[in-house]
Design an enzyme around this catalytic site. Structure first.
Site, PDB file in Angstrom:
ATOM      1  N   SER A  95       0.823  -1.202   0.000  1.00 18.70           N
ATOM      2  CA  SER A  95       0.000   0.000   0.000  1.00 18.70           C
ATOM      3  C   SER A  95       0.866   1.264   0.000  1.00 18.70           C
ATOM      4  CB  SER A  95      -0.953  -0.046   1.200  1.00 18.70           C
ATOM      5  OG  SER A  95      -1.908   0.963   1.138  1.00 18.70           O
ATOM      6  N   ASP A 232      -2.527   6.163  -3.609  1.00 20.17           N
ATOM      7  CA  ASP A 232      -1.411   5.526  -2.922  1.00 20.17           C
ATOM      8  C   ASP A 232      -0.876   4.406  -3.810  1.00 20.17           C
ATOM      9  OD1 ASP A 232      -3.532   3.755  -2.587  1.00 20.17           O
ATOM     10  OD2 ASP A 232      -2.859   3.105  -0.608  1.00 20.17           O
ATOM     11  N   ASP A 234      -1.125   1.197  -4.117  1.00 18.00           N
ATOM     12  CA  ASP A 234      -1.985   0.179  -4.739  1.00 18.00           C
ATOM     13  C   ASP A 234      -3.347   0.735  -5.124  1.00 18.00           C
ATOM     14  OD1 ASP A 234      -2.980   0.387  -2.120  1.00 18.00           O
ATOM     15  OD2 ASP A 234      -3.537  -1.722  -2.031  1.00 18.00           O
ATOM     16  N   ASP A 236      -5.946   1.900  -3.638  1.00 16.19           N
ATOM     17  CA  ASP A 236      -7.218   1.640  -2.963  1.00 16.19           C
ATOM     18  C   ASP A 236      -7.656   2.832  -2.125  1.00 16.19           C
ATOM     19  OD1 ASP A 236      -5.413   1.405  -0.864  1.00 16.19           O
ATOM     20  OD2 ASP A 236      -6.172  -0.521  -0.147  1.00 16.19           O
TER      21      ASP A 236
END
Length: 444
Positions: A95, A232, A234, A236
């Site tokens: 992340s 960010d 990834d 999400d």
């Protein structure tokens, strides 16, 4: 052995995510979910991603599973693929962490994050399998997995509307959204300026993205853009920037969305789900519109559970994890940013004006390191001080003191009507924490 945190397993890619552990996790996932359906594996742009993908595949295939490689794509994109195929999935990402970290998030068949019972079953299997040596000299095999349908899903989310005439700056964090993010907004007619979209394996989240949006704030003003979005690693989560270069956080995004959905009769049960960390200003902004809040522990997995339990359509976190339940099974930064800009475009109003519907209450956070794993129930002095501060703040403020689940740290959050009041309350609670748990607090 690593354990599940608030969002999967995460640690240093070399020292924590060892080959034995990752192969064992693949085997554990295959045992718990079964091998009747294929497993889909995706990753962000970290250098360690291909190695971890191969090791997961070795473990999965050792138990007889078929593995599909989805390549680099956002975590919500992998969840979408898993949902459509009705199969389990594993996302390799840390992340917003530095490039040297990595992690593995597991999705149950249908694209949902694991509940506590499933996590415990996988942890039990992982514990047993990690004692066995990893197979040597095995070359994993992959079936391909197209995720073109995810882009089509995002474009369709705005109901046939377009973003023609909108100039937007996207900070892709050198992460999983570096290609897909710009493609979505361009497909809808937006004029897109792209920052930090040249990943090299080690620059993910480096002075960019939602954890460091300074370049984005400057670029929005310099480019004369109506808005900016910072993902960010990834993708999400997302934070927005208005036309003045001012940050718009997840709480403000949820207020904008909730008020719009309530006005259009789309907000089921007139409520949204948020974590305990959401600002008091969110609650104050929603109350006049008849919108209530279901409060959850930190973590978008808990938010999703509350959304399901209370039949809601919206929930999320201050950090920018926002879940639109009718469109996704997890937080989706591209989707959230898209719907936010669609709202501004429909309204014909600047993002700064929409964001002003919520006034943030001064909020201070501090992590206090203590000598050992803390137990708040054994600290009556701290408990008494918390009650005293809460009594003085009344309905105008809020206190949250909680022990970390993974390290010897007490996390303190204070909200008060003024910055000075918040600082004074935080100082009192810090002293009480240090008195209760020892001198190691000076290492905070």
């Amino acid at each position: 052995m690593l354990r599940f945190g608030t969002d999967g397993i995460r640690g240093d890619a070399e020292t924590d995510l060892t080959s034995n552990l990752v192969v064992a996790l693949g085997r554990a996932a295959a045992v718990v979910f079964g091998v009747e359906r294929p497993f889909v594996v995706g990753r962000d742009t970290r250098r360690s991603g291909p190695r971890l993908r191969d090791e997961l595949a070795i473990g999965l295939q050792a138990e007889g599973a078929v593995v599909r490689d989805a390549g680099v794509l956002p975590t919500p994109g992998l969840a979408f693929v898993a949902s459509g195929a009705g199969c389990p999935a594993l996302m390799i990402s840390a992340s917003h962490n530095p490039w040297s970290d990595n992690g593995i998030k597991l999705f149950a068949p249908g694209g949902r994050k694991l509940d506590d019972a499933l996590e415990r079953r996988i942890e039990d299997e992982l514990r047993a399998r990690s004692l066995e040596p990893a197979p040597a000299g095995v070359v994993p095999a992959f079936d391909g997995e197209s995720h073109a349908g995810y882009l089509e899903h995002l474009v369709a989310a705005v109901g046939g509307r377009r973003l023609d005439g909108l100039r937007v700056v996207l900070d892709c964090a050198n992460g999983a959204a570096y290609e897909l993010g710009p493609a979505v907004f361009r497909a809808l007619g937006a004029d897109v300026v792209v920052l930090h979209a040249t990943p090299d394996g080690t620059n993910i989240n480096e002075a960019c993205g939602s954890t460091s949006p300074h370049d984005l704030q400057a670029a929005v003003v310099a480019e004369g853009a109506q808005a900016g979005l910072a993902f960010d690693g990834d993708a999400d989560r997302v934070l927005a920037v208005d036309e003045r270069g001012t940050l718009v956080d997840g709480d403000q995004i949820m207020v904008i969305a909730a008020l719009d959905m309530q006005e259009r009769g789309l907000l089921r049960n007139h409520a949204i789900a948020v974590t305990v960390m959401s600002n008091l200003g969110l609650r104050q902004a929603l109350r006049p519109a008849g919108i209530t809040v279901v409060e959850t522990p930190v973590g978008d997995r808990h938010v999703f559970t509350a959304i399901e339990d209370h039949d809601l359509v919206l929930g999320g976190e201050q950090s920018g994890h926002v879940i639109y339940r009718d469109l996704a099974t997890t937080g989706d930064g591209i989707l959230t940013g898209l719907l936010l800009l669609d709202r501004a475009h429909r309204a014909g109003r600047p993002l700064s004006e929409l964001a002003a519907s919520m006034t943030r209450v001064p909020q201070l956070l501090e992590s206090v390191r203590v000598g050992s794993r803390p137990d708040l129930a054994s600290a009556p002095g701290l408990t008494a001080e918390i009650a005293a501060v809460e009594g003085e703040l009344g309905d105008l403020g809020r206190v949250l003191v909680r022990a970390s689940g993974t390290e010897p740290v007490i996390r303190i959050m204070v909200e008060a009507p003024t910055d000075e009041g918040a600082r004074a309350a935080l100082a009192r609670l810090r002293r009480a924490t240090e008195d209760a748990f020892g001198a190691a607090a000076n290492g905070r």
